[in-house]
Design a protein around this motif. Sequence first.
Motif, PDB file in Angstrom:
ATOM      1  N   GLY A 266       0.772  -1.165  -0.260  1.00 43.66           N
ATOM      2  CA  GLY A 266       0.112  -0.231   0.612  1.00 43.66           C
ATOM      3  C   GLY A 266       0.868   1.361   0.352  1.00 43.66           C
ATOM      4  N   GLY A 267       1.731   1.643  -0.462  1.00 41.28           N
ATOM      5  CA  GLY A 267       2.875   2.340  -0.980  1.00 41.28           C
ATOM      6  C   GLY A 267       4.280   2.378   0.820  1.00 41.28           C
ATOM      7  N   HIS A 268       3.443   1.646   1.932  1.00 41.84           N
ATOM      8  CA  HIS A 268       4.430   2.470   2.679  1.00 41.84           C
ATOM      9  C   HIS A 268       6.138   1.801   2.229  1.00 41.84           C
ATOM     10  CE1 HIS A 268       0.763   1.852   4.783  1.00 41.84           C
ATOM     11  NE2 HIS A 268       1.568   1.373   5.936  1.00 41.84           N
ATOM     12  N   THR A 269       6.885   1.816   3.309  1.00 41.88           N
ATOM     13  CA  THR A 269       8.369   2.166   2.336  1.00 41.88           C
ATOM     14  C   THR A 269       8.313   0.749   2.668  1.00 41.88           C
ATOM     15  OG1 THR A 269       9.117   4.697   2.976  1.00 41.88           O
ATOM     16  CG2 THR A 269      10.861   3.250   3.200  1.00 41.88           C
ATOM     17  N   VAL A 270       9.307  -0.185   1.977  1.00 42.07           N
ATOM     18  CA  VAL A 270       9.493  -1.340   2.631  1.00 42.07           C
ATOM     19  C   VAL A 270      11.326  -1.135   3.076  1.00 42.07           C
ATOM     20  CG1 VAL A 270      10.048  -3.792   1.856  1.00 42.07           C
ATOM     21  CG2 VAL A 270       7.831  -2.696   1.121  1.00 42.07           C
ATOM     22  N   ASP A 271      12.067  -1.549   3.665  1.00 43.33           N
ATOM     23  CA  ASP A 271      13.527  -1.822   3.933  1.00 43.33           C
ATOM     24  C   ASP A 271      14.384  -2.276   3.079  1.00 43.33           C
ATOM     25  OD1 ASP A 271      12.971   0.690   6.210  1.00 43.33           O
ATOM     26  OD2 ASP A 271      14.044  -0.194   7.852  1.00 43.33           O
ATOM     27  N   LYS A 272      15.379  -2.178   2.386  1.00 47.34           N
ATOM     28  CA  LYS A 272      16.457  -2.714   1.801  1.00 47.34           C
ATOM     29  C   LYS A 272      17.284  -3.114   2.636  1.00 47.34           C
ATOM     30  CE  LYS A 272      14.268  -1.771  -2.012  1.00 47.34           C
ATOM     31  NZ  LYS A 272      13.340  -2.355  -2.861  1.00 47.34           N
ATOM     32  N   HIS A 273      17.947  -2.698   3.542  1.00 45.96           N
ATOM     33  CA  HIS A 273      19.037  -3.390   5.203  1.00 45.96           C
ATOM     34  C   HIS A 273      17.991  -3.744   5.559  1.00 45.96           C
ATOM     35  CE1 HIS A 273      22.245  -3.916   7.096  1.00 45.96           C
ATOM     36  NE2 HIS A 273      22.229  -2.671   7.450  1.00 45.96           N
ATOM     37  N   TRP A 274      18.727  -5.319   6.387  1.00 45.44           N
ATOM     38  CA  TRP A 274      17.630  -6.051   6.667  1.00 45.44           C
ATOM     39  C   TRP A 274      18.960  -6.644   7.658  1.00 45.44           C
ATOM     40  CZ3 TRP A 274      14.515 -10.292   4.745  1.00 45.44           C
ATOM     41  CH2 TRP A 274      12.393  -9.709   4.074  1.00 45.44           C
ATOM     42  N   PRO A 275      19.220  -6.009   8.637  1.00 48.50           N
ATOM     43  CA  PRO A 275      20.350  -6.523   9.952  1.00 48.50           C
ATOM     44  C   PRO A 275      20.302  -7.529  10.371  1.00 48.50           C
ATOM     45  CG  PRO A 275      18.896  -4.870  10.579  1.00 48.50           C
ATOM     46  CD  PRO A 275      18.162  -4.791   9.231  1.00 48.50           C
ATOM     47  N   GLN A 276      21.657  -7.957  10.798  1.00 48.21           N
ATOM     48  CA  GLN A 276      21.704  -9.387  11.292  1.00 48.21           C
ATOM     49  C   GLN A 276      21.857  -9.332  13.205  1.00 48.21           C
ATOM     50  OE1 GLN A 276      23.773 -12.256   9.093  1.00 48.21           O
ATOM     51  NE2 GLN A 276      22.930 -11.501   7.486  1.00 48.21           N
ATOM     52  N   ILE A 277      20.974  -9.161  13.585  1.00 47.98           N
ATOM     53  CA  ILE A 277      21.090  -8.771  14.975  1.00 47.98           C
ATOM     54  C   ILE A 277      20.463 -10.241  15.908  1.00 47.98           C
ATOM     55  CG2 ILE A 277      19.921  -8.040  17.738  1.00 47.98           C
ATOM     56  CD1 ILE A 277      18.268  -5.717  15.238  1.00 47.98           C
ATOM     57  N   SER A 278      22.079 -10.167  16.547  1.00 45.80           N
ATOM     58  CA  SER A 278      21.678 -11.196  17.738  1.00 45.80           C
ATOM     59  C   SER A 278      21.019 -11.461  18.353  1.00 45.80           C
ATOM     60  CB  SER A 278      23.541 -11.467  19.235  1.00 45.80           C
ATOM     61  OG  SER A 278      23.280 -10.879  19.175  1.00 45.80           O
ATOM     62  N   TYR A 279      20.591 -12.803  18.959  1.00 45.40           N
ATOM     63  CA  TYR A 279      19.755 -13.266  20.186  1.00 45.40           C
ATOM     64  C   TYR A 279      20.290 -12.465  21.573  1.00 45.40           C
ATOM     65  CZ  TYR A 279      16.419 -15.256  23.258  1.00 45.40           C
ATOM     66  OH  TYR A 279      15.947 -15.382  24.665  1.00 45.40           O
TER      67      TYR A 279
END
Length: 591
Positions: A266-279
């Motif tokens: 619906g036009g929302h921004t979709v982040d391209k960068h998906w960080p990897q975060i430890s649990y």
Amino acid sequence: MHAFRSHTCAELNKSNVGQTVRLSGWVHRVRDHGGILFIDLRDHYGVTQVLADPDSPVFAEVEKVRSEWCIRIDGEVKARDESLINPKLPTGEVEIFIRDIEVLGAADELPLMVFGDQEYPEETRLRYRYLDLRREVMQNNMKLRSDVVSSIRKRMWDREFREFQTPIITASSPEGARDFLVPSRLHPGKFYALPQAPQQFKQLIMVSGFDKYFQIAPCFRDEDPRADRSPTDFYQLDLEMSFVEQQDVFDTIQPVIEGVFEEFGGGHTVDKHWPQISYKDAALWYGTDKPDLRNPIKMQVVSEHFRDSGFAIFAKLLEQEGTEIRAIPAPKGGSRKFCDRMNAFAQKEGLPGMGYIFWRDGENGLEAAGPLAKNIGPERTEAIRQQLGLGKGDAAFFLGGKPHAFEAVAGRARVEIGNELGLTDKDRFAFAWIVDFPMYEKDDETGVIDFSHNPFSMPQGGMDALNGDPLEVLGYQYDLACNGYELVSGAIRNHKLEIMYKAFELAGYGKDEVEKRFGGMVNAFKYGAPPHGGCAAGIDRIVMLLADQANIREVIMFPMNQRAEDLMMNAPSEPLNEQLRELSLRVIEQD
């Protein structure tokens, strides 16, 4: 002409003026304007206005129809007056003068209205789901769901995956929830299970030499219901790949998920960068393993500023092993009114309250205010401010104890602060991979070690890692979080038998037990199992986010209620005595 329609209720426009047409659908609403009857006729595709005046040969019949009657009409397409055009409807330029009508299905008095946006109890909506589903928002949700599934399938095929179906009736398997058991008539006293996931089968598909598998898979878990989880069954995009490492799985699924959110977001921004975060970091910074990264707040450990300080509660707490103090920064939250509001929030969560400091203009410049500031003094409050990067008009909230006891509340407080202060960007989909999950956890009461996540995951470090402290072992396990929800869960699988035996041994399962429970997979792994891994993405949850709904039942066609009951079909129901006899079962009355 076709028996029921020449056009749908979304097709007609000015180009059809003068034509005789046939439409079928439901009476959305009836309006009487000075003796002229206007009907909004609705089908799956849209709405067309039809009308009858006293000159119509079937005016008397039209007068009888009521909301949600299913009717067929024949009539002449006429152009609306310029002032009466409805630009909100594709058919808003025309109307149909009724020449003939047939009632295809009359309707009793309605238990809930389809027209309008009235709120009805969920129990009513689920009991009469077929009426609830006629409402525009529900029609749109279900169309969205179908389109999302279609798009996912196409994207997976485009990435050279093949779709295979796995069994629905199988053996029980520990997947972290209760199984639904199915008694066997042919084997009295034995039970099948509905699969919690196609976990073992998809691994066996890899052992069978198929390189890339996927399935839109039904899964069955006997779970307590939540707003974002169905209590009985759900669907997931299930996939598995051979000869891959963790990053390969990420690189495969990201374009699929990202593309679906771009297509239907619906036009929302979709982040391209998906960080990897430890649990571990996710728990520290966000208080959850499914963080909402639209909210920029990160929690920090500030224990040293309270150790041996004048704030006795925290100072004494820190004398106990395994305790710490965490701060939740609140940019622009520096007012006593807001701090009191958050204190009340903490009390609703079952805590005595939350300590806080806020910064404002004072006689000698920037001044720290609040009960904590008075107790620990200006040097410590200034050190806290600098660590958190805060300034005038900002605040910080504090929680202390053993992390596992307060992390969840701290996480909810972070969300509340972000929403209250307008820090959370609502027009965005923000993703993050949560990695490095611990393989095991210990029950605080019994001290028993058990799997904390998927038991079939490969431990990081292989066999060497399993020779040390089980609680220090990390798995090649990962989740994808989006806007505070877990969308994807997966792992690189343990395909080496000796490592699998050892991994299960640490969780209290002997070799005999493993072979008894997972004999099919154990035997298969003796014949050249490839390294493999995969994941599963929740279809219901993806659609829930795309439809901007807070309750997963809004995007499931026929969901159960909160008590895992189907009020429409009366399930679960009592079996007949003859059915029980066939299955060699007897129901024991509960006291």
